[in-house]
Design a protein around this motif. Sequence first.
Motif, PDB file in Angstrom:
ATOM      1  N   ASP A  32       0.814  -1.215   0.000  1.00  0.00           N
ATOM      2  CA  ASP A  32       0.000   0.000   0.000  1.00  0.00           C
ATOM      3  C   ASP A  32       0.851   1.271   0.000  1.00  0.00           C
ATOM      4  O   ASP A  32       2.034   1.253   0.331  1.00  0.00           O
ATOM      5  CB  ASP A  32      -0.912   0.022   1.229  1.00  0.00           C
ATOM      6  CG  ASP A  32      -2.099  -0.932   1.087  1.00  0.00           C
ATOM      7  OD1 ASP A  32      -2.097  -1.748   0.149  1.00  0.00           O
ATOM      8  OD2 ASP A  32      -3.012  -0.849   1.925  1.00  0.00           O
ATOM      9  N   ASP A  33       0.173   2.367  -0.332  1.00  0.00           N
ATOM     10  CA  ASP A  33       0.718   3.736  -0.236  1.00  0.00           C
ATOM     11  C   ASP A  33       1.844   4.002  -1.242  1.00  0.00           C
ATOM     12  O   ASP A  33       2.829   4.661  -0.920  1.00  0.00           O
ATOM     13  CB  ASP A  33       1.161   4.068   1.201  1.00  0.00           C
ATOM     14  CG  ASP A  33       0.023   3.978   2.206  1.00  0.00           C
ATOM     15  OD1 ASP A  33      -1.103   3.607   1.810  1.00  0.00           O
ATOM     16  OD2 ASP A  33       0.245   4.286   3.388  1.00  0.00           O
ATOM     17  N   HIS A 101      -5.941   3.308  -4.271  1.00  0.00           N
ATOM     18  CA  HIS A 101      -5.995   3.406  -2.806  1.00  0.00           C
ATOM     19  C   HIS A 101      -6.476   4.814  -2.422  1.00  0.00           C
ATOM     20  O   HIS A 101      -6.198   5.276  -1.341  1.00  0.00           O
ATOM     21  CB  HIS A 101      -4.601   3.104  -2.254  1.00  0.00           C
ATOM     22  CG  HIS A 101      -4.509   2.855  -0.784  1.00  0.00           C
ATOM     23  ND1 HIS A 101      -5.469   2.184  -0.052  1.00  0.00           N
ATOM     24  CD2 HIS A 101      -3.539   3.186   0.126  1.00  0.00           C
ATOM     25  CE1 HIS A 101      -5.083   2.116   1.223  1.00  0.00           C
ATOM     26  NE2 HIS A 101      -3.928   2.730   1.346  1.00  0.00           N
ATOM     27  N   HIS A 105      -5.834   9.316   0.605  1.00  0.00           N
ATOM     28  CA  HIS A 105      -5.924   8.421   1.759  1.00  0.00           C
ATOM     29  C   HIS A 105      -6.921   8.926   2.804  1.00  0.00           C
ATOM     30  O   HIS A 105      -6.640   8.944   4.012  1.00  0.00           O
ATOM     31  CB  HIS A 105      -4.539   8.241   2.392  1.00  0.00           C
ATOM     32  CG  HIS A 105      -4.320   6.892   3.028  1.00  0.00           C
ATOM     33  ND1 HIS A 105      -4.809   6.571   4.277  1.00  0.00           N
ATOM     34  CD2 HIS A 105      -3.657   5.792   2.590  1.00  0.00           C
ATOM     35  CE1 HIS A 105      -4.432   5.319   4.575  1.00  0.00           C
ATOM     36  NE2 HIS A 105      -3.751   4.827   3.568  1.00  0.00           N
ATOM     37  N   HIS A 234       3.455  -2.175   3.238  1.00  0.00           N
ATOM     38  CA  HIS A 234       3.542  -0.807   2.705  1.00  0.00           C
ATOM     39  C   HIS A 234       4.850  -0.594   1.945  1.00  0.00           C
ATOM     40  O   HIS A 234       5.838  -1.276   2.201  1.00  0.00           O
ATOM     41  CB  HIS A 234       3.429   0.209   3.843  1.00  0.00           C
ATOM     42  CG  HIS A 234       2.070   0.241   4.470  1.00  0.00           C
ATOM     43  ND1 HIS A 234       1.691  -0.661   5.446  1.00  0.00           N
ATOM     44  CD2 HIS A 234       0.992   1.029   4.226  1.00  0.00           C
ATOM     45  CE1 HIS A 234       0.437  -0.416   5.801  1.00  0.00           C
ATOM     46  NE2 HIS A 234      -0.017   0.594   5.075  1.00  0.00           N
TER      47      HIS A 234
HETATM   48 ZN   LIG Z   1      -2.803   3.075   3.076  1.00  0.00          ZN
END
Ligand SMILES: [Zn+2]
Length: 314
Positions: A32-33, A101, A105, A234
């Motif tokens: 993620d991210d 995503h 956020h 991440h």
């Molecule tokens: Zn995230």
Amino acid sequence: MRRLAVRGAALLGLLLAAPLAAQGAQIVITVDDLPFVGAGLPVAEQARLTDSLLAAFRKYKVPAIGFVNERRLEDTSGTVDPARVAMLQRWIRAGHELGNHTWSHPDLHSTPLADFEADFLKGERVTRGLLAKAGKSPRFFRHPFLHTGQSLAVHDSLLAFLALHRYRVAPVTMDNHDYIYAEAFHRARLAGDTALARRLQGAYLDYMESVVLYYEKQAQAIVGRTFPQVLLTHASALNALTFPQLFQRLERLGYRFVPLDRALEDPVYDLPDRYVGTGGITWLHRWGMVLGLPASTYAGEPEVPAWVQQAAAR
Ligand SMILES: [Zn+2]
């Protein structure tokens, strides 16, 4: 004491390696991210670390999926930075999938649904174009904080919206606190404390192994069998520099790395998610709640030791 508990779990992992292998355990690595988590790191360094992530995937034949926050593509003046876009292009060129995503956020639990959906659409503008050049389109959505709505109305409206845009939810079955270790590692590196950074890497590997074993036991307790698990991680310096060892440990436990779409073919993923609580919990636990299992079912989730939390907050 907690440190000892994690070590004990890692030891247990070695003992359990054979049964897991015999069952042909499968795992999906989700990251993620994107393009990268690393406030204060020069973009060139983020790009080098992205190359390290991709090299680990290549070496261990991991078909990964990355979830993008397009706001992270912008420089401090709010302009999309071609060097950061290039990091996403490397993921695509290496054959990995990219999902949405959201742009910034946002937390669905404190954001009106209409604003959240607008942020989602803003969050695919660059990625959709990049994927189109490779003959692909985004297919998966990962909820920030795994927050999926505090009412069935919001939960179901968002699902209908995602379906309309031809997205499928990317569930997580193995949640963890890799970001706390990552923050501590990031700070240790910035401070030039290589001894602490190395100690954090070792503790992180033990922790992640205990997480994986905990969720395998949860699979047995909740659905009564193993199934392809989805691990949340991440795009951090910690993972860029520690994934080779983590993947080695996962292989030793008997895991085979599979792509998300293949894992989701398992019928376990057709089980309903009706969770409307405040937490960002795994889908495995959501299924347990639909089944009405007692709270004691979920006991024993590995904790992050106090010294790691302190190193992350320093
Ligand atoms: Zn995230």
